[in-house]
Design a protein around this motif. Structure first.
Motif, mmCIF file in Angstrom:
data_model
loop_
_atom_site.group_PDB
_atom_site.id
_atom_site.type_symbol
_atom_site.label_atom_id
_atom_site.label_comp_id
_atom_site.label_asym_id
_atom_site.label_seq_id
_atom_site.Cartn_x
_atom_site.Cartn_y
_atom_site.Cartn_z
ATOM 1 N N VAL A 44 0.862 -1.177 0.000
ATOM 2 C CA VAL A 44 0.000 0.000 0.000
ATOM 3 C C VAL A 44 0.900 1.229 0.000
ATOM 4 N N PRO A 45 0.722 2.138 -0.949
ATOM 5 C CA PRO A 45 1.580 3.328 -0.994
ATOM 6 C C PRO A 45 1.539 4.130 0.304
ATOM 7 N N ARG A 46 2.696 4.603 0.710
ATOM 8 C CA ARG A 46 2.795 5.372 1.957
ATOM 9 C C ARG A 46 1.895 6.607 1.937
ATOM 10 N N ASP A 47 1.747 7.250 0.776
ATOM 11 C CA ASP A 47 0.983 8.494 0.746
ATOM 12 C C ASP A 47 -0.484 8.279 1.117
ATOM 13 N N LEU A 48 -1.026 7.075 0.844
ATOM 14 C CA LEU A 48 -2.402 6.785 1.258
ATOM 15 C C LEU A 48 -2.518 6.760 2.779
ATOM 16 N N ILE A 49 -1.525 6.174 3.417
ATOM 17 C CA ILE A 49 -1.513 6.118 4.888
ATOM 18 C C ILE A 49 -1.329 7.522 5.456
ATOM 19 N N GLU A 50 -0.446 8.302 4.848
ATOM 20 C CA GLU A 50 -0.211 9.667 5.313
ATOM 21 C C GLU A 50 -1.486 10.502 5.227
ATOM 22 N N THR A 51 -2.199 10.384 4.115
ATOM 23 C CA THR A 51 -3.422 11.163 3.939
ATOM 24 C C THR A 51 -4.474 10.767 4.968
ATOM 25 N N ALA A 52 -4.595 9.467 5.234
ATOM 26 C CA ALA A 52 -5.560 9.003 6.234
ATOM 27 C C ALA A 52 -5.193 9.520 7.619
ATOM 28 N N ILE A 53 -3.917 9.496 7.959
ATOM 29 C CA ILE A 53 -3.488 10.012 9.259
ATOM 30 C C ILE A 53 -3.721 11.521 9.342
ATOM 31 N N ALA A 54 -3.479 12.224 8.235
ATOM 32 C CA ALA A 54 -3.759 13.665 8.215
ATOM 33 C C ALA A 54 -5.235 13.919 8.458
ATOM 34 N N THR A 55 -6.091 13.062 7.915
ATOM 35 C CA THR A 55 -7.527 13.178 8.168
ATOM 36 C C THR A 55 -7.826 12.967 9.644
ATOM 37 N N ALA A 56 -7.194 11.970 10.249
ATOM 38 C CA ALA A 56 -7.373 11.731 11.685
ATOM 39 C C ALA A 56 -6.966 12.954 12.487
ATOM 40 N N GLY A 57 -5.940 13.642 12.020
ATOM 41 C CA GLY A 57 -5.444 14.817 12.724
ATOM 42 C C GLY A 57 -6.390 16.003 12.696
ATOM 43 N N THR A 58 -7.457 15.940 11.880
ATOM 44 C CA THR A 58 -8.445 17.016 11.853
ATOM 45 C C THR A 58 -9.527 16.829 12.914
ATOM 46 N N ALA A 59 -9.469 15.731 13.652
ATOM 47 C CA ALA A 59 -10.520 15.433 14.639
ATOM 48 C C ALA A 59 -10.528 16.468 15.759
ATOM 49 N N PRO A 60 -11.686 16.677 16.378
ATOM 50 C CA PRO A 60 -11.735 17.566 17.540
ATOM 51 C C PRO A 60 -11.045 16.925 18.738
ATOM 52 N N SER A 61 -10.542 17.757 19.627
ATOM 53 C CA SER A 61 -9.869 17.245 20.819
ATOM 54 C C SER A 61 -10.041 18.232 21.959
ATOM 55 N N GLY A 62 -9.876 17.732 23.181
ATOM 56 C CA GLY A 62 -10.014 18.572 24.358
ATOM 57 C C GLY A 62 -9.049 19.741 24.323
#
Length: 224
Positions: A44-62
């Protein structure tokens, strides 16, 4: 106290028919998501994993502290070490640590101590919660709502990977302290989930299960 700084909200108000179409399409997509334990070794290309993690990083947090670290592992040698450590904990779990009630609950899923998918799948993503941060002067900074924040971000990550066309598994060996040691993570970080990501193996099967209907998981309180 730091002064709050605001900017205009970027938000598109959609026509209700389009809103419903989007909501229905996303529900259809997510209903096809299944936890998988039989992965292909297909890269699986690394950039797909990077993009998914970047999406996770947009989540709300305390307090917007974003108290998470995602460690993506594609190195076969590291994956082997993780498998060996995880299986040691799993053998203890299935050998008596879990107790009969827990094992009975797991029986319909057909799980056991063999975690070969940890080596076969092209990527493992170890998800850590940052119990505290560090200020520029080196002092500790308390983090708020860490488990809740990490849980929300993990949900974003799973949805992003599934939306990209990848299968996942949330693996939670207990305890998971070995991940800090193998991955060189500090004591401030607590491992929460080891997320497996990749393609299904040819002919892969999953347990025949059902999800609760909306009437069993939601309550609506509306004005008469």
């Amino acid at each position: 106290m730091t002064q709050a700084d605001f900017q205009p909200l970027a938000f598109d108000v959609l026509p209700e028919p389009e809103m419903r179409a989007r909501a229905d399409a996303f529900l259809t997509l997510m209903r096809r998501r299944r936890s998988l334990r039989v992965f292909s070794a297909r890269p699986v290309p690394r950039d797909l994993i990077e993009t998914a993690i970047a999406t996770a990083g947009t989540a709300p947090s305390g307090a917007n502290q974003q108290p998470w670290t995602f460690v993506a592992i594609g190195d076969p040698a590291v994956k082997r070490r993780i498998r060996e450590a995880a299986e040691a904990e799993e053998r203890a779990f299935y050998g008596g640590r879990a107790g009969d009630a827990w094992l009975d609950a797991l029986a319909p899923l057909g799980t056991d101590a063999d975690k070969s998918f940890l080596e076969t799948a092209p990527w493992l993503i170890a998800i850590f919660g940052q119990r505290w941060g560090t200020a520029p002067d080196g002092t500790k900074v308390k983090h708020y709502y860490v488990p809740e924040s990490v849980g929300i971000a993990t949900g974003f990550l799973i949805a992003a990977l599934h939306g990209a066309g990848l299968a996942t598994l949330t693996h939670t060996p207990s305890p998971m302290g070995f991940l800090n040691e193998i991955l060189g993570r500090p004591d401030a970080e607590k491992p929460y989930i080891l997320l497996v990501a990749g393609y299904p193996a040819e002919g892969a099967t999953v347990p025949r299960i059902t999800k609760k209907p909306i009437g069993e998981i939601a309550v609506f309180i509306e004005e008469d």
